[in-house]
Write a protein that holds these residues in place. Structure first.
Motif, PDB file in Angstrom:
ATOM      1  N   TYR A 108       0.855  -1.186   0.000  1.00 46.25           N
ATOM      2  CA  TYR A 108       0.000   0.000   0.000  1.00 46.25           C
ATOM      3  C   TYR A 108       0.892   1.237   0.000  1.00 46.25           C
ATOM      4  O   TYR A 108       1.748   1.384   0.866  1.00 46.25           O
ATOM      5  N   PHE A 109       0.683   2.119  -0.950  1.00 43.19           N
ATOM      6  CA  PHE A 109       1.505   3.318  -1.058  1.00 43.19           C
ATOM      7  C   PHE A 109       0.700   4.567  -0.713  1.00 43.19           C
ATOM      8  O   PHE A 109      -0.524   4.576  -0.771  1.00 43.19           O
ATOM      9  N   GLU A 164       3.057 -10.302  -6.165  1.00 39.14           N
ATOM     10  CA  GLU A 164       3.185  -9.069  -5.389  1.00 39.14           C
ATOM     11  C   GLU A 164       2.225  -8.069  -6.024  1.00 39.14           C
ATOM     12  O   GLU A 164       2.334  -7.792  -7.217  1.00 39.14           O
ATOM     13  N   ILE A 165       1.294  -7.578  -5.235  1.00 42.87           N
ATOM     14  CA  ILE A 165       0.255  -6.674  -5.740  1.00 42.87           C
ATOM     15  C   ILE A 165       0.383  -5.350  -4.993  1.00 42.87           C
ATOM     16  O   ILE A 165       0.369  -5.336  -3.764  1.00 42.87           O
ATOM     17  N   ALA A 166       0.501  -4.264  -5.748  1.00 43.94           N
ATOM     18  CA  ALA A 166       0.673  -2.949  -5.133  1.00 43.94           C
ATOM     19  C   ALA A 166      -0.504  -2.053  -5.519  1.00 43.94           C
ATOM     20  O   ALA A 166      -0.940  -2.045  -6.667  1.00 43.94           O
ATOM     21  N   PHE A 167      -0.993  -1.302  -4.532  1.00 43.68           N
ATOM     22  CA  PHE A 167      -2.028  -0.321  -4.751  1.00 43.68           C
ATOM     23  C   PHE A 167      -1.418   1.063  -4.661  1.00 43.68           C
ATOM     24  O   PHE A 167      -0.774   1.407  -3.663  1.00 43.68           O
ATOM     25  N   LEU A 168      -1.612   1.855  -5.734  1.00 42.96           N
ATOM     26  CA  LEU A 168      -0.933   3.139  -5.880  1.00 42.96           C
ATOM     27  C   LEU A 168      -1.953   4.262  -6.031  1.00 42.96           C
ATOM     28  O   LEU A 168      -2.614   4.365  -7.077  1.00 42.96           O
ATOM     29  N   PRO A 169      -2.087   5.113  -5.037  1.00 43.77           N
ATOM     30  CA  PRO A 169      -2.994   6.241  -5.165  1.00 43.77           C
ATOM     31  C   PRO A 169      -2.390   7.296  -6.096  1.00 43.77           C
ATOM     32  O   PRO A 169      -1.190   7.234  -6.400  1.00 43.77           O
ATOM     33  N   PRO A 170      -3.190   8.259  -6.540  1.00 40.97           N
ATOM     34  CA  PRO A 170      -2.630   9.314  -7.384  1.00 40.97           C
ATOM     35  C   PRO A 170      -1.579  10.097  -6.604  1.00 40.97           C
ATOM     36  O   PRO A 170      -1.645  10.212  -5.385  1.00 40.97           O
ATOM     37  N   VAL A 171      -0.615  10.593  -7.338  1.00 41.49           N
ATOM     38  CA  VAL A 171       0.471  11.371  -6.725  1.00 41.49           C
ATOM     39  C   VAL A 171       0.266  12.836  -7.071  1.00 41.49           C
ATOM     40  O   VAL A 171       0.058  13.181  -8.219  1.00 41.49           O
ATOM     41  N   GLY A 172       0.344  13.676  -6.054  1.00 47.55           N
ATOM     42  CA  GLY A 172       0.239  15.105  -6.271  1.00 47.55           C
ATOM     43  C   GLY A 172       1.592  15.760  -6.102  1.00 47.55           C
ATOM     44  O   GLY A 172       2.498  15.199  -5.491  1.00 47.55           O
TER      45      GLY A 172
END
Length: 82
Positions: A6-7, A72-80
């Motif tokens: 989780y990022f 390996e599964i990664a969840f990436l929210p938008p980056v501001g």
């Protein structure tokens, strides 16, 4: 067991940067994983936003993408930024 990362704000919501989790038999793709994690990990809808991207084994994929316990599964929210 799958490794789930989780990022950004997602790690803050979950309280951890990652987890090792056995995937239930009914979870076979990223769309069902996203829904299951959102419901069982207290994300309160955060994982369901279209802006949250998913990477499987370091490659950005589109839902639904097949997954297994070896991934390996990664969840990436938008980056501001500014």
């Amino acid at each position: 067991m799958a490794t789930i990362l989780y990022f950004g704000k997602l790690s803050s919501l979950f309280g951890e940067l990652s987890e090792q989790a056995p995937l239930p038999s009914e979870i076979s793709d990223t769309a069902t994983l996203r829904k299951w994690l959102d419901e069982t990990r207290g994300f309160d809808g955060a994982l369901m936003h279209n802006s949250v991207r998913v990477a499987v084994n370091s490659e950005i994929v589109s839902d639904p993408f097949p997954i297994s316990n070896a991934d390996e599964i990664a969840f990436l929210p938008p980056v501001g930024g500014g």
